[in-house]
Motif scaffolding. Structure first.
Motif: not given
Length: 189
Positions: A33-57
């Motif tokens: 699987w190939m991806t760019s860091p930008q695509q990855l960060y955008r996907e993480l944001e979508r996944m967080e809003s969809d409740g699939l991942v959670e983030a802590r600072v």
């Protein structure tokens, strides 16, 4: 397959920042699987809003704060559901193969150079995979590792990546030999 499934699978290794995931993709997941860091960060944001991942600072001194992502129960369920679906074969979309297909009416020297570049790229990638394999095995035989390891998925995908790069090397060497022989052969009548 969606990038999100590859991210969910990568997070099975545990909590990770976007930067860590990007590095991990480069080191282990890049064989499928190939991806760019930008695509990855955008996907993480979508996944967080969809409740699939959670983030802590995590607060950091002298550096920007970083966000560490982990799977939620919904993310684990989504990954389970994905693994339950039948896998469809993938089609190869490789610009080099189009160039090789057209070599008889194209710039043969440029095509040869592209094949040689692919050969060196495959050798370098195989060397990276071999180093990763040695780190994973950590002195164990492959058989011992496959019996003892907590997770074997990363190793099994690594095996596939190594096989693919070995085949890429074999094909490129053969293609270069054929092109070289034909460049010295008399033209057909």
């Amino acid at each position: 397959m969606a990038l999100r499934n590859a991210v969910l699978a990568a997070l099975l290794e545990g909590e990770a920042s976007g930067y860590d995931l990007a590095k991990g993709f480069d080191a282990s997941v890049a064989n499928f699987w190939m991806t760019s860091p930008q695509q990855l960060y955008r996907e993480l944001e979508r996944m967080e809003s969809d409740g699939l991942v959670e983030a802590r600072v995590v607060q950091q001194e002298r550096r920007p704060n970083k966000r560490l992502f982990s799977l939620t129960e919904a993310g684990e369920r989504a990954l389970y559901d994905f693994t339950a679906e039948p896998a469809r074969p993938t089609a190869i979309r490789d610009e080099l193969m189009v160039k090789v297909q057209a070599v008889d009416r194209g710039d043969e020297a440029a095509v040869r150079a592209s094949v040689a570049e692919r050969l060196e790229w495959a050798r370098a990638k195989l060397a990276r995979y071999d180093r990763l394999r040695a780190r994973l095995l950590d002195g164990l035989t492959e058989e011992e590792y496959l019996v003892r390891a907590e997770r074997i998925g990363p190793y099994l995908t690594l095996m596939r990546g190594r096989a693919l790069e070995r085949e890429n090397i074999q094909w490129a060497e053969q293609a270069l030999a054929v092109l070289e022989r034909r460049s010295h052969a008399p033209a057909p009548h």
